[in-house]
Write a protein that holds these residues in place. Structure first.
Motif, PDB file in Angstrom:
ATOM      1  N   LEU A 141       0.843  -1.202   0.000  1.00  0.00           N
ATOM      2  CA  LEU A 141       0.000   0.000   0.000  1.00  0.00           C
ATOM      3  C   LEU A 141       0.876   1.249   0.000  1.00  0.00           C
ATOM      4  N   TYR A 142       1.844   1.296   0.900  1.00  0.00           N
ATOM      5  CA  TYR A 142       2.709   2.473   0.995  1.00  0.00           C
ATOM      6  C   TYR A 142       3.514   2.675  -0.288  1.00  0.00           C
ATOM      7  N   GLU A 143       4.018   1.591  -0.859  1.00  0.00           N
ATOM      8  CA  GLU A 143       4.785   1.717  -2.111  1.00  0.00           C
ATOM      9  C   GLU A 143       3.896   2.233  -3.240  1.00  0.00           C
ATOM     10  N   ARG A 144       2.632   1.777  -3.299  1.00  0.00           N
ATOM     11  CA  ARG A 144       1.701   2.302  -4.317  1.00  0.00           C
ATOM     12  C   ARG A 144       1.480   3.799  -4.156  1.00  0.00           C
ATOM     13  N   HIS A 145       1.631   4.287  -2.946  1.00  0.00           N
ATOM     14  CA  HIS A 145       1.438   5.713  -2.666  1.00  0.00           C
ATOM     15  C   HIS A 145       2.746   6.503  -2.703  1.00  0.00           C
ATOM     16  N   GLY A 146       3.812   5.880  -3.187  1.00  0.00           N
ATOM     17  CA  GLY A 146       5.055   6.612  -3.405  1.00  0.00           C
ATOM     18  C   GLY A 146       6.085   6.527  -2.301  1.00  0.00           C
ATOM     19  N   TYR A 147       5.828   5.763  -1.256  1.00  0.00           N
ATOM     20  CA  TYR A 147       6.810   5.602  -0.177  1.00  0.00           C
ATOM     21  C   TYR A 147       7.883   4.624  -0.620  1.00  0.00           C
ATOM     22  N   ARG A 148       9.091   4.854  -0.161  1.00  0.00           N
ATOM     23  CA  ARG A 148      10.218   3.971  -0.461  1.00  0.00           C
ATOM     24  C   ARG A 148      10.925   3.601   0.837  1.00  0.00           C
ATOM     25  N   ILE A 149      11.424   2.386   0.913  1.00  0.00           N
ATOM     26  CA  ILE A 149      12.178   1.933   2.081  1.00  0.00           C
ATOM     27  C   ILE A 149      13.529   2.630   2.078  1.00  0.00           C
ATOM     28  N   VAL A 150      13.858   3.270   3.210  1.00  0.00           N
ATOM     29  CA  VAL A 150      15.126   3.992   3.319  1.00  0.00           C
ATOM     30  C   VAL A 150      15.979   3.484   4.481  1.00  0.00           C
ATOM     31  N   GLY A 151      15.483   2.507   5.228  1.00  0.00           N
ATOM     32  CA  GLY A 151      16.243   1.966   6.344  1.00  0.00           C
ATOM     33  C   GLY A 151      15.423   0.952   7.116  1.00  0.00           C
ATOM     34  N   SER A 152      15.978   0.527   8.240  1.00  0.00           N
ATOM     35  CA  SER A 152      15.272  -0.414   9.111  1.00  0.00           C
ATOM     36  C   SER A 152      15.607  -0.079  10.556  1.00  0.00           C
ATOM     37  N   ARG A 153      14.806  -0.630  11.457  1.00  0.00           N
ATOM     38  CA  ARG A 153      14.997  -0.398  12.889  1.00  0.00           C
ATOM     39  C   ARG A 153      14.262  -1.477  13.660  1.00  0.00           C
ATOM     40  N   THR A 154      14.526  -1.570  14.943  1.00  0.00           N
ATOM     41  CA  THR A 154      13.787  -2.454  15.832  1.00  0.00           C
ATOM     42  C   THR A 154      13.033  -1.576  16.823  1.00  0.00           C
ATOM     43  N   SER A 155      11.736  -1.810  16.923  1.00  0.00           N
ATOM     44  CA  SER A 155      10.881  -1.030  17.814  1.00  0.00           C
ATOM     45  C   SER A 155      10.555  -1.843  19.055  1.00  0.00           C
ATOM     46  N   ARG A 156      10.534  -1.179  20.189  1.00  0.00           N
ATOM     47  CA  ARG A 156      10.105  -1.773  21.442  1.00  0.00           C
ATOM     48  C   ARG A 156       8.952  -0.927  21.966  1.00  0.00           C
ATOM     49  N   PHE A 159       2.924  -1.786  26.541  1.00  0.00           N
ATOM     50  CA  PHE A 159       1.521  -1.422  26.669  1.00  0.00           C
ATOM     51  C   PHE A 159       0.850  -2.265  27.733  1.00  0.00           C
ATOM     52  N   LYS A 160      -0.335  -1.791  28.173  1.00  0.00           N
ATOM     53  CA  LYS A 160      -1.176  -2.543  29.101  1.00  0.00           C
ATOM     54  C   LYS A 160      -2.332  -3.138  28.318  1.00  0.00           C
ATOM     55  N   ASP A 161      -2.674  -4.400  28.617  1.00  0.00           N
ATOM     56  CA  ASP A 161      -3.847  -4.996  27.991  1.00  0.00           C
ATOM     57  C   ASP A 161      -5.097  -4.569  28.762  1.00  0.00           C
ATOM     58  N   ALA A 162      -6.262  -5.057  28.329  1.00  0.00           N
ATOM     59  CA  ALA A 162      -7.535  -4.642  28.928  1.00  0.00           C
ATOM     60  C   ALA A 162      -7.605  -4.974  30.417  1.00  0.00           C
ATOM     61  N   SER A 163      -6.849  -5.993  30.864  1.00  0.00           N
ATOM     62  CA  SER A 163      -6.864  -6.362  32.287  1.00  0.00           C
ATOM     63  C   SER A 163      -5.823  -5.598  33.097  1.00  0.00           C
ATOM     64  N   GLY A 164      -5.029  -4.743  32.424  1.00  0.00           N
ATOM     65  CA  GLY A 164      -4.039  -3.938  33.131  1.00  0.00           C
ATOM     66  C   GLY A 164      -2.640  -4.528  33.177  1.00  0.00           C
ATOM     67  N   ARG A 165      -2.445  -5.739  32.622  1.00  0.00           N
ATOM     68  CA  ARG A 165      -1.113  -6.348  32.603  1.00  0.00           C
ATOM     69  C   ARG A 165      -0.243  -5.675  31.558  1.00  0.00           C
ATOM     70  N   ARG A 166       1.026  -5.465  31.908  1.00  0.00           N
ATOM     71  CA  ARG A 166       1.977  -4.843  30.984  1.00  0.00           C
ATOM     72  C   ARG A 166       2.584  -5.885  30.062  1.00  0.00           C
ATOM     73  N   HIS A 167       2.809  -5.467  28.798  1.00  0.00           N
ATOM     74  CA  HIS A 167       3.425  -6.325  27.787  1.00  0.00           C
ATOM     75  C   HIS A 167       4.474  -5.511  27.044  1.00  0.00           C
ATOM     76  N   LEU A 168       5.426  -6.205  26.468  1.00  0.00           N
ATOM     77  CA  LEU A 168       6.439  -5.568  25.634  1.00  0.00           C
ATOM     78  C   LEU A 168       6.376  -6.210  24.257  1.00  0.00           C
ATOM     79  N   ARG A 169       6.179  -5.388  23.241  1.00  0.00           N
ATOM     80  CA  ARG A 169       6.176  -5.857  21.856  1.00  0.00           C
ATOM     81  C   ARG A 169       7.476  -5.392  21.205  1.00  0.00           C
ATOM     82  N   VAL A 170       8.203  -6.337  20.611  1.00  0.00           N
ATOM     83  CA  VAL A 170       9.427  -6.028  19.878  1.00  0.00           C
ATOM     84  C   VAL A 170       9.154  -6.350  18.411  1.00  0.00           C
TER      85      VAL A 170
END
Length: 181
Positions: A141-156, A159-170
């Motif tokens: 979708l992004y490429e169709r709209h003219g976006y190009r990949i220029v790099g990469s990264r790791t995101s951390r 967040f809390k779920d609906a019950s209030g427990r904390r989670h880490l998404r990598v």
């Protein structure tokens, strides 16, 4: 926040959609936070949504919503002063989602174009975004709209779920960029 000179608030019928339904791209309201969290199961963004709404009210964030029959089915934020570029020339597309049952109907394309246009009207010349490397549909979708990949990264992302427990998404992400001029 509020209004702008763009096409926000107009009803859109996408000719690519065979369903003949229409939708509206509009500015977010505070009530949308709970509606989006519920309808799109965005519980992991509860805290971020409330912080984002304050940035939106302060004029640091664009926040658009796509409605079908009065129900929010998509959303996109555009950070006007992203951490990675405080020049005032870049908008960073964040939290871009369309409900699974409303994908492939043109809603995402219209949301993306609308946030880009609103950013352009505010003097932004470049759009950036981060996308999960395993999200092939979004990358296309992004490429169709003219976006190009220029790099990469790791995101951390914590967040809390609906019950209030904390989670880490990598997540391994591509950095994508598009000129808005």
């Amino acid at each position: 926040m509020g209004t702008g000179p763009g096409k926000i608030g107009n009803s859109v019928s996408d000719p690519a959609s065979q369903r003949g339904e229409s939708f509206v791209i509009r500015w977010a309201t505070y009530d949308d936070i709970a509606r989006l969290e519920s309808s799109m199961e965005l519980w992991e963004l509860q805290e971020a949504n409330r912080r984002a709404f304050e940035a939106y009210r302060a004029g640091r964030l664009l926040w658009l919503v796509a409605d079908v029959d009065g129900v929010p089915v998509g959303t996109v934020w555009g950070e006007l002063f992203p951490e990675h570029d405080r020049s005032g020339l870049t908008v960073h597309v964040v939290s871009f989602r369309v409900h699974d049952s409303f994908q492939n109907r043109g809603i995402g394309s219209h949301l993306l174009r609308a946030v880009e246009e609103e950013a352009r009207l505010r003097g932004r010349r470049v759009a950036t975004l981060f996308v999960a490397q395993d999200n092939g549909g979004a990358i296309r979708l992004y490429e169709r709209h003219g976006y190009r990949i220029v790099g990469s990264r790791t995101s951390r992302f914590e967040f809390k779920d609906a019950s209030g427990r904390r989670h880490l998404r990598v997540e391994d992400q591509f950095v994508m960029r598009k000129s808005l001029s």
